[in-house]
Design a protein around this motif. Sequence first.
Motif, PDB file in Angstrom:
ATOM      1  N   UNK A 293      95.045  27.793  27.757  1.00  0.00           N
ATOM      2  CA  UNK A 293      95.533  27.807  26.377  1.00  0.00           C
ATOM      3  C   UNK A 293      95.457  26.423  25.729  1.00  0.00           C
ATOM      4  N   UNK A 294      95.384  25.380  26.524  1.00  0.00           N
ATOM      5  CA  UNK A 294      95.298  24.029  25.958  1.00  0.00           C
ATOM      6  C   UNK A 294      93.931  23.744  25.342  1.00  0.00           C
ATOM      7  N   UNK A 295      92.916  24.495  25.746  1.00  0.00           N
ATOM      8  CA  UNK A 295      91.560  24.323  25.226  1.00  0.00           C
ATOM      9  C   UNK A 295      91.263  25.493  24.292  1.00  0.00           C
ATOM     10  N   UNK A 296      91.366  25.259  22.992  1.00  0.00           N
ATOM     11  CA  UNK A 296      91.264  26.353  22.013  1.00  0.00           C
ATOM     12  C   UNK A 296      89.920  27.064  22.088  1.00  0.00           C
ATOM     13  N   UNK A 297      88.818  26.315  22.183  1.00  0.00           N
ATOM     14  CA  UNK A 297      87.499  26.943  22.222  1.00  0.00           C
ATOM     15  C   UNK A 297      87.299  27.740  23.506  1.00  0.00           C
ATOM     16  N   UNK A 298      87.771  27.199  24.626  1.00  0.00           N
ATOM     17  CA  UNK A 298      87.648  27.929  25.896  1.00  0.00           C
ATOM     18  C   UNK A 298      88.522  29.178  25.875  1.00  0.00           C
ATOM     19  N   UNK A 299      89.717  29.050  25.312  1.00  0.00           N
ATOM     20  CA  UNK A 299      90.617  30.200  25.249  1.00  0.00           C
ATOM     21  C   UNK A 299      90.009  31.338  24.437  1.00  0.00           C
ATOM     22  N   UNK A 300      89.279  31.010  23.369  1.00  0.00           N
ATOM     23  CA  UNK A 300      88.692  32.031  22.504  1.00  0.00           C
ATOM     24  C   UNK A 300      87.457  32.679  23.124  1.00  0.00           C
ATOM     25  N   UNK A 301      86.892  32.060  24.145  1.00  0.00           N
ATOM     26  CA  UNK A 301      85.675  32.592  24.758  1.00  0.00           C
ATOM     27  C   UNK A 301      85.992  33.821  25.607  1.00  0.00           C
ATOM     28  N   UNK A 302      84.924  34.547  25.962  1.00  0.00           N
ATOM     29  CA  UNK A 302      85.096  35.730  26.811  1.00  0.00           C
ATOM     30  C   UNK A 302      85.658  35.336  28.176  1.00  0.00           C
ATOM     31  N   UNK A 303      85.210  34.206  28.713  1.00  0.00           N
ATOM     32  CA  UNK A 303      85.715  33.739  30.007  1.00  0.00           C
ATOM     33  C   UNK A 303      87.183  33.345  29.906  1.00  0.00           C
ATOM     34  N   UNK A 304      87.584  32.710  28.809  1.00  0.00           N
ATOM     35  CA  UNK A 304      88.988  32.349  28.629  1.00  0.00           C
ATOM     36  C   UNK A 304      89.883  33.568  28.579  1.00  0.00           C
ATOM     37  N   UNK A 305      89.460  34.591  27.852  1.00  0.00           N
ATOM     38  CA  UNK A 305      90.240  35.825  27.783  1.00  0.00           C
ATOM     39  C   UNK A 305      90.299  36.529  29.141  1.00  0.00           C
ATOM     40  N   UNK A 306      89.179  36.479  29.853  1.00  0.00           N
ATOM     41  CA  UNK A 306      89.128  37.060  31.201  1.00  0.00           C
ATOM     42  C   UNK A 306      90.107  36.334  32.133  1.00  0.00           C
ATOM     43  N   UNK A 307      90.151  35.006  32.049  1.00  0.00           N
ATOM     44  CA  UNK A 307      91.067  34.219  32.880  1.00  0.00           C
ATOM     45  C   UNK A 307      92.513  34.549  32.573  1.00  0.00           C
ATOM     46  N   UNK A 308      92.845  34.631  31.293  1.00  0.00           N
ATOM     47  CA  UNK A 308      94.226  34.958  30.912  1.00  0.00           C
ATOM     48  C   UNK A 308      94.630  36.339  31.405  1.00  0.00           C
ATOM     49  N   UNK A 309      93.698  37.263  31.379  1.00  0.00           N
ATOM     50  CA  UNK A 309      93.999  38.622  31.851  1.00  0.00           C
ATOM     51  C   UNK A 309      94.272  38.628  33.348  1.00  0.00           C
TER      52      UNK A 309
END
Length: 522
Positions: free
Chosen positions: A402-418
């Motif tokens: 969540x600290x990296x806005x662009x990474x969080x918005x990516x498909x991989x970021x969403x996958x990680x959060x899930x």
Amino acid sequence: MKKALLLLIATSLMVPAIGGAQRKQPVKRAAPTRKAAPPQNSFKVQLSKALRMAQAGQTDAAANALFTLSRRPELASERPQIKYVLGTMLMDLKLYQTAAFQFVDVIRMRHPKYSKLAIERLSIVADALGDDTILNYAVSRVNLTEFPPKLRDMIYYRLGEITLRQRDFSKAAALFDKVGSNSSYYFQAQYSRGLSELEANQPAMAIQTFQRMIDARSTAPVTDTNKVSAQMGLARALYQKQEWEPAIEAYAQIPRDTRMWHDAMFEQSWAMLRAARFRSALSNFQSLHSEYYKDFYMPEGLLLRAIVYLYICKYDEMEKVLSLFEKTYGPVRANIGDFMKSTNDSGLYFAEVEKAYNMRKSDKQANLRLPYIVLRNILEQGDVRRSMTYLAKLNREKERVEANASFRASALGQYSLKIVANRSRNTRYAVGDMVKAHLMNMRVELRDLYEQAGFIRYEMINGRKESLKKKIAGKDLGEEQIDDNVDRKFYIQNGYEYYPFQGEYWLDEIGNYHYLGKQSCE
């Protein structure tokens, strides 16, 4: 005839005229068609580019590109490599839980090269997370001798921990013994080896193990964690061997400003009771039951104190201690029972212990349904402590995404959060079940201790009756002081100084109590 003509016309539209211009045909507007999929070679070009970014240290960009390519059916044959490299990129980003999923997928693919490499990486990730499930999965897929030498010590240590919790003590001790002396896990492994030997009822072997640890850390500071742990293990081994005086001395070596000091003092009190050193035991209890330790769950300590008073015929003091036991732990027992009757939801059990966990960290008041001393004790239990540590690591992983806005918005970021959300939810339910089990054990313990309190009170009444009989018969007791034959120079030589005091207890400047009461029994 019409059908043949149409076929001829269609054929002529497709074939150019020989030796000259093509036959002109009316222009027809073509129907819209789907955009053609890029050829497979373009995905391989993208893969090469992603791998070059990984080698160049462009971790975020490489991870996102590899994650997208890992889902392309055109790259099915390259998927083991893609997921393995993706996992290493996620490790560099300290997203260990997300990386673990990639390595598990690679292992399941059984690729001759990348599956073995993924097992090694997965063992490192499991160690970082402290996740026994992942580690078991990794080591069950390969012979331990196939691991690189630099990883074997960690594997042996972690497997020893798992085996110890499974109560296979001999096997656990053998695994701990395989950890090399140059490994960062060596002292932890040696301590756990000593515990395994104690559990296997081999105190003599445990004494040797703990003594070797102490000797190896002889030049370390007095508060060195490994040194203090070894000293505590040595004291417990001597107690288990029923060598009371050496055990008392070993417990006394635990430094006051370490977290083990309170447990050491309580266990030393048992050794003093077994050695008939009643005044020394009472000195300990004055410290153990001081206001500083009011948040410690220790019902057994009050009953042990009452037993010491029984031995020296201090019945009035016994009455006070037994009343304190009932006043303190009666409501605790009732609260535990009421809470367990009110719900069977694991989530609510976790929510209660989480409030106490945050309260301990932030020092803020929380609306607790269970007494804090109960929840604090549960948080110190090994299974709960490990799981709460694992949850904290998952939370840190979530914060990194969540600290990296662009990474969080990516498909991989969403996958990680899930992934993190699912693992956190499952762990919370698991901790809730652990809390429930510990509360059940505490209920049983308090029920048994209340029975013991009843027996002690019965002995107190009998003792008072016998004392009255002697008093009426003119056989009243003298004023002999406990340990009266011990000169005060003994205490001064051992680092104590005496100040004026009133009554039977004397408190020194750092909180040490020394019992100076009168003997009341013949």
